[in-house]
Design an enzyme around this catalytic site. Sequence first.
Site, mmCIF file in Angstrom:
data_model
loop_
_atom_site.group_PDB
_atom_site.id
_atom_site.type_symbol
_atom_site.label_atom_id
_atom_site.label_comp_id
_atom_site.label_asym_id
_atom_site.label_seq_id
_atom_site.Cartn_x
_atom_site.Cartn_y
_atom_site.Cartn_z
ATOM 1 N N GLY A 116 -7.703 57.019 45.276
ATOM 2 C CA GLY A 116 -6.711 56.259 46.025
ATOM 3 C C GLY A 116 -6.878 54.759 45.928
ATOM 4 O O GLY A 116 -7.356 54.233 44.928
ATOM 5 N N CYS A 117 -6.481 54.071 47.013
ATOM 6 C CA CYS A 117 -6.364 52.617 46.987
ATOM 7 C C CYS A 117 -7.692 51.902 46.760
ATOM 8 O O CYS A 117 -7.718 50.778 46.278
ATOM 9 C CB CYS A 117 -5.749 52.107 48.285
ATOM 10 N N ASN A 118 -8.807 52.537 47.134
ATOM 11 C CA ASN A 118 -10.088 51.864 46.960
ATOM 12 C C ASN A 118 -10.667 52.083 45.560
ATOM 13 O O ASN A 118 -11.699 51.527 45.209
ATOM 14 C CB ASN A 118 -11.106 52.313 48.011
ATOM 15 N N MET A 152 -9.616 49.665 50.873
ATOM 16 C CA MET A 152 -9.775 50.862 51.702
ATOM 17 C C MET A 152 -8.791 51.928 51.233
ATOM 18 O O MET A 152 -7.735 51.608 50.698
ATOM 19 C CB MET A 152 -9.572 50.526 53.182
#
Lengths: 257, 356
Positions: free
Chosen positions: B143-145, B343
């Site tokens: 994901g975003c991290n 995060m």
Amino acid sequence: MELQTLQLERSGGIATITLNRPDKGNAISMLMVRELERLCRQLDDEATDRIVVFRGSGETFCSGIDLLDFPPDEKPDVRGFSRWERACRTIERLPMVTIAAIDGECAGGGMQLALTCDARVATNRSFYHLHEVRDGFLPGMGTFRLAKFIGLGRARFFGMTGRRMQAAEAEILGVIDHLCAASDLDEAVKTTVAAFGDIHPDAIELVRRLFDESFEIAYENFLGCFLAAQNRAIQTDAFKSLIKRAHEQGKTRPRSL
Amino acid sequence: MSNARAETLRPRITAVGTANPQPTYTQDEVLELFRCDDPKVRRFFESGHIHKRHLVLPEQGPDGIVPDENGTELLEKHTRISLEIGSEAIRKCLANSPYRADQLDYIAAASSTGFLCPGLTAYFIEGNGMRPNTHRTDIVGMGCNAGMNSLLTTASFAAANPGRPAMVVACEVCSAAYVFDMTVRTGVVNSLFGDGAAAALVIADEDLSATDGPQVMDFESCIVHAARDEMRFDFEEGKFSFFLGWEVPYLIGENVRTPVFDLLDRWGLKKRDISHWIVHSGGKKVIDAIKYNIGITEYDVRHTYSILRDYGNISSASFLFSLQELMKEGVTEEGDWGVVIAMGPGVSIETGLLRW
């Protein structure tokens, strides 16, 4: 830390910083700016005090920026002002309650210092003025802070004319929170310290920031900021123990310990 | 700070390149294309923090509505667009560096918006003229991290192999993870994410200095188990549908102090020593949560907001877009410290320490 322009006294969780250039009207020199910033960082790092009081030595709070720091034959630049503003911001963000205790003259940069604090206690012979515009320069980020205290119209008049504001008027306008007789300043500071009680450092940081930003941010944006801040506040042990006491005492607002 | 630490040769991020698919959509345009008039869903699009996003949406049908894409079409779109924008980001990054593609010794690629095997790196190595013996790592499902997890492996390779250039590329086609069923659940997600790729060149070389880019000094991770299921993919009717729980911004806010201050403490740093904050553009609420929990200012997150406004949340690529803005701005000075905060699912908070 060796201090030449300031004096530090600490007792009972209260750090008192005295601007200590009595023969110069406690004017703010570059050395004082550096010492102020260093000292405030030290207090921040040590985190042993819960209150910081600023005062002036003798019967003056502060007469403003010391113009002798500008060399007469050099092109003036804004670096010194930038340093001063940084020091003010450091004071404004100290994780403890800040109080300005003002007697006598409170001018220019001195007024700015007072406005960065959480509260201002002053004697009834204190007086306030922004002399800079009449002298051909600007009252620092006092231009940013003063109108929030007294309103735009009054700030413009006061800043552009350099007129003196007497203590009684300053109290009515909301610059001064607690006015007292010249001989009662110490006592008035104590009363104000007591009024703040024990504030959680997180709550100080957050509430100060939100009040500050309430002038700048639209409601829709501010709401998110508030919720983020409130969520941090209610995760603290202080809030959790408050809730526990409420249930133990069966009271909507429990007595503090 | 120990001397041993100070003297170690640290890899630097010396170049960044970014790319997005051509089409951009305003929030109103997306609502119009999907004929969405449910006020509960529209609310998420109308909050005003995002002005436009790059998305790859199918052509409108004769009725003006965007047709539904099946799982196969979405996966095909992920691969096709990833290769386009990923390769473009790699080319731009190399153009900002003194290296050619065939000089790269390592590449890590992050993507969570579609799954493919072999992974993106196999395509990038072939399509961009890298050598067949280029080391490669594909980071999927983080994901975003994931951009930070990829930077960690890339910087570790670079640190262990001074003088050998390594590349990290984060490649997200969020419009390939599109499920729009007019529910609040998919509305939240589809109002936020955008498509984009970012590549960064990382190399440890003692001849480089602050003007070449920041050194990657350290990392600190934090996983919040209590929130594991608050950010996740569900597989429904042959498609991945992303779920983002309402509590996520608050949970991240509650936990973000731990990795950030552990990281600073390890280096004997105070918050005031940090001149630059590179925060993932996750969304207004999570940026607020980080601002008020770490105590950083609107100015500190200026690029985080501007990237959110102009691109939406481009997942793992976001922080490199912000870093690129910071490097273009020219305000960094030798000795400056920077902190990266990203995060994502886990719930995971990945932080990194940079030094110019």
